[in-house]
Design a protein around this motif. Sequence first.
Motif, PDB file in Angstrom:
ATOM      1  N   VAL A 102       0.834  -1.202   0.000  1.00  0.00           N
ATOM      2  CA  VAL A 102       0.000   0.000   0.000  1.00  0.00           C
ATOM      3  C   VAL A 102       0.867   1.250   0.000  1.00  0.00           C
ATOM      4  O   VAL A 102       0.568   2.230  -0.703  1.00  0.00           O
ATOM      5  N   SER A 103       1.958   1.243   0.762  1.00  0.00           N
ATOM      6  CA  SER A 103       2.867   2.397   0.797  1.00  0.00           C
ATOM      7  C   SER A 103       3.420   2.695  -0.591  1.00  0.00           C
ATOM      8  O   SER A 103       3.448   3.849  -1.037  1.00  0.00           O
ATOM      9  N   CYS A 104       3.856   1.645  -1.258  1.00  0.00           N
ATOM     10  CA  CYS A 104       4.420   1.832  -2.602  1.00  0.00           C
ATOM     11  C   CYS A 104       3.356   2.341  -3.577  1.00  0.00           C
ATOM     12  O   CYS A 104       3.617   3.235  -4.392  1.00  0.00           O
ATOM     13  N   VAL A 105       2.162   1.771  -3.489  1.00  0.00           N
ATOM     14  CA  VAL A 105       1.085   2.189  -4.390  1.00  0.00           C
ATOM     15  C   VAL A 105       0.707   3.643  -4.126  1.00  0.00           C
ATOM     16  O   VAL A 105       0.523   4.436  -5.067  1.00  0.00           O
ATOM     17  N   ASN A 106       0.585   4.019  -2.845  1.00  0.00           N
ATOM     18  CA  ASN A 106       0.255   5.402  -2.512  1.00  0.00           C
ATOM     19  C   ASN A 106       1.291   6.377  -3.060  1.00  0.00           C
ATOM     20  O   ASN A 106       0.952   7.441  -3.603  1.00  0.00           O
ATOM     21  N   MET A 107       2.545   6.006  -2.910  1.00  0.00           N
ATOM     22  CA  MET A 107       3.613   6.879  -3.379  1.00  0.00           C
ATOM     23  C   MET A 107       3.553   7.035  -4.900  1.00  0.00           C
ATOM     24  O   MET A 107       3.712   8.135  -5.435  1.00  0.00           O
ATOM     25  N   VAL A 108       3.289   5.927  -5.597  1.00  0.00           N
ATOM     26  CA  VAL A 108       3.212   5.975  -7.057  1.00  0.00           C
ATOM     27  C   VAL A 108       2.013   6.812  -7.509  1.00  0.00           C
ATOM     28  O   VAL A 108       2.105   7.604  -8.463  1.00  0.00           O
ATOM     29  N   VAL A 109       0.876   6.661  -6.834  1.00  0.00           N
ATOM     30  CA  VAL A 109      -0.321   7.431  -7.199  1.00  0.00           C
ATOM     31  C   VAL A 109      -0.079   8.926  -7.013  1.00  0.00           C
ATOM     32  O   VAL A 109      -0.371   9.739  -7.906  1.00  0.00           O
ATOM     33  N   LEU A 110       0.488   9.306  -5.865  1.00  0.00           N
ATOM     34  CA  LEU A 110       0.745  10.720  -5.604  1.00  0.00           C
ATOM     35  C   LEU A 110       1.806  11.276  -6.549  1.00  0.00           C
ATOM     36  O   LEU A 110       1.711  12.425  -6.998  1.00  0.00           O
ATOM     37  N   LEU A 111       2.787  10.466  -6.860  1.00  0.00           N
ATOM     38  CA  LEU A 111       3.823  10.893  -7.799  1.00  0.00           C
ATOM     39  C   LEU A 111       3.215  11.119  -9.185  1.00  0.00           C
ATOM     40  O   LEU A 111       3.517  12.113  -9.858  1.00  0.00           O
ATOM     41  N   SER A 112       2.337  10.209  -9.594  1.00  0.00           N
ATOM     42  CA  SER A 112       1.704  10.331 -10.911  1.00  0.00           C
ATOM     43  C   SER A 112       0.815  11.566 -10.979  1.00  0.00           C
ATOM     44  O   SER A 112       0.865  12.323 -11.960  1.00  0.00           O
ATOM     45  N   MET A 113      -0.006  11.782  -9.953  1.00  0.00           N
ATOM     46  CA  MET A 113      -0.885  12.949  -9.951  1.00  0.00           C
ATOM     47  C   MET A 113      -0.070  14.244  -9.891  1.00  0.00           C
ATOM     48  O   MET A 113      -0.443  15.250 -10.504  1.00  0.00           O
ATOM     49  N   GLY A 114       1.055  14.222  -9.168  1.00  0.00           N
ATOM     50  CA  GLY A 114       1.910  15.406  -9.117  1.00  0.00           C
ATOM     51  C   GLY A 114       2.516  15.731 -10.458  1.00  0.00           C
ATOM     52  O   GLY A 114       2.603  16.899 -10.864  1.00  0.00           O
ATOM     53  N   LEU A 115       2.936  14.692 -11.187  1.00  0.00           N
ATOM     54  CA  LEU A 115       3.515  14.918 -12.511  1.00  0.00           C
ATOM     55  C   LEU A 115       2.480  15.457 -13.492  1.00  0.00           C
ATOM     56  O   LEU A 115       2.818  16.180 -14.431  1.00  0.00           O
ATOM     57  N   ILE A 116       1.214  15.104 -13.261  1.00  0.00           N
ATOM     58  CA  ILE A 116       0.159  15.578 -14.163  1.00  0.00           C
ATOM     59  C   ILE A 116      -0.207  17.030 -13.885  1.00  0.00           C
ATOM     60  O   ILE A 116      -0.359  17.837 -14.813  1.00  0.00           O
ATOM     61  N   PHE A 117      -0.332  17.392 -12.606  1.00  0.00           N
ATOM     62  CA  PHE A 117      -0.891  18.697 -12.263  1.00  0.00           C
ATOM     63  C   PHE A 117       0.111  19.678 -11.655  1.00  0.00           C
ATOM     64  O   PHE A 117      -0.242  20.840 -11.452  1.00  0.00           O
TER      65      PHE A 117
END
Length: 730
Positions: A441-456
């Motif tokens: 879950v930690s890894c998935v959360n980090m990837v999701v936040l990283l992806s959304m940050g790169l988008i916006f």
Amino acid sequence: MPTLNLKSTGGGLKTRKRGFFNKRFIVKSLICIIFYIIIFAIVMTSVAPKRYDLRVGDIADENIRATKDIVDNITTNRKIQEAVDAVPNIYKSDNQINAEIINDMTNTFEAIDEIRYQVQLKYKEMERQSQISGAQQQPSQQSSEDSQPDTENQRVDSKQDLPDNFIAELFQDFPIRLSTGDMNTIINGTETEITLIKTAVASELEKAIRLGIKTDTIASAKSDIIEALQRIQVSNEVRNLGINIASSLIRPNMIYDEEATLQNKEKAAQEVEKVVYKKGQLIVAEGQPVTIEQIEMLKELGLLKDQDVDVTIYIGVGILVFLLLMVIVFYTRILDRQALSDSKHLILIGLVMTLVLVAVLLFSRINIYLAPISAGAMIITILLRPRIAIVVNALLSILVTIMAGNDINVFLVSLIGGFFAIYMLSKAQQRNSQLLAGVLVSCVNMVVLLSMGLIFTSEISSILTTSLWGLGSGVLASILTIGTLPIWENIFDVITPAKLLELSTPNHPLLKKLLLEASGTYHHSILVGNLAERAIEYIGGDPLLARVGAYYHDVGKLKRPYFFKENQVGSQNPHNKITPNLSTLIITSHTKDGLEYAKKYKIPPVIRDIIIQHHGTSLVAYFYHKAQNGENGNGVDRDNFRYEGPKPQTREAAIIMLADCVEAAVRSISDPTPGKIEGMIRKLIKDKLDDGQLDESELTLKDLNKTAEAFSQVLCGVFHKRIEYPELKK
């Protein structure tokens, strides 16, 4: 492969009917209300807007914006109502009523023709009788052409010429109610006038049907028909007959089309333009004096301290929380009834959701992405089942997003992270899998936040910082899950996969006792466990629970092991020395004895339920037939040779019942072949179905067919043929 013939002759799969307002329903409703209030209070703590102490002319210390979209409801509703009222009601022609009117008219006209035909026949008969009487002096020859009446333009002389009982019989089944005058007109009217009036009535009725007849216009429609018939050149009697027939047949055929009317009204309402104040629109600028108009707007938004609380926020949150909780109710009612069959499970879900929301409330003061949101999905997956955990995780994701100010990042982290945790824990059965799920879950959360940050976002430092907060969320979720799991297990008597694995080990004291004191029963239970596990894998359920439940289902035989065939070594059978009734009592008591052993060794309630239910109310057929063949066989009561029950309440318990009887019966087959084995399996399953033993389980006919296939596969492997080893010559 043969299919299971499941045509029931005595029982069948039935659904138990329960009263809507029974005790269980009331208890569950109270639980839902309590947790609704708790969750509502937690969410409101986060979403209640900041309120300001301002008066007209005060200088604003900060920019104040609209917290939500606001509609001028008074003006908008007035326009909507005007538009709705202007929409006329819509009616549609009911084809069924139209057909009934035409059919009744046709039947009426056919009845008139038949009556007139029968009258002519009657008169011919009367004429022949008169001629026969006159033939005593002067016989006459009747022409063969007189055998059929000619009704064209013929008028009967008088109604009184016909017997009253004949007339009554003619009009007995007439489609509509007639006066005496109408009956006389039907009998005595000329064929030309009758045909003319029938044509006119048919024409006017069809015309009225085409134009449509409403309830409030039926009088006008009748008046139009009467006026049209007045113009027909026939006698008054025939005209009155036509008017009476038309008046009796005509009825409203235009039905109010509520759906179409409502659609038009809704369309008209939707076309009304609303006056909307958008969320985020600046109301008061920092450093500017507050005007009267701005004060009114703040009042509308509920942002002033000296006014009543803005109930619309409370209503909105209340409705949303209610709908989200109803999702769980609808899910369990439609797709997974067993998930909340126990009120304890409902309390468990409520407490877990409360725990997660409180944790979010606390951690949001540090950083919302650090909150252990996935802990709810992890706990529910372990304690209950993955499917209900998916629903709870989705609901928690929505609630947490609302608490976070509708942050889409929070929603994605909660939803995706929780789903990965559910997937991880649904596949693993060891306690260390909970820690691994947290890391995932930690890894998935980090990837999701990283992806959304790169988008916006273009700030790399901000993206990395936010991602690290998400990394800590999964670790905290696993710590919270591992730390609280023993508490949940003990308080709610919930059995987890890890607990089931502990129970399944041969070193468990009760299983070891079963192996040493009733080895035949022990090995029988192992094979029943294999059968039950495979069947549950086929039809869906908890295979591990089915296997462990099968291990313990016959522990009651420990009390008198040698009274059961699998534990008898040699030819001595103690049942040969006692009566069938006593044998039945010993055999059937092993379920209650097993329950006592299970309580003594602290076996979880779900296993104890399987022990007491695995025979249902089945008949001990062997001793029942033995009693019938003995003395006083005619007075044997079948119910005295049944188990006390209850019947299996879950699919796992029902499958263990079937596996138990199948395993024992297949052993009795001489020279077992796959065909014989499968035939025996399907016969035994059908017998249980016909006996009503599966009425209270959740098994469907499709499940039973798959169960037969699973049993056949396992047993054919057990009873496979072996080659005969040759004796080696020395």
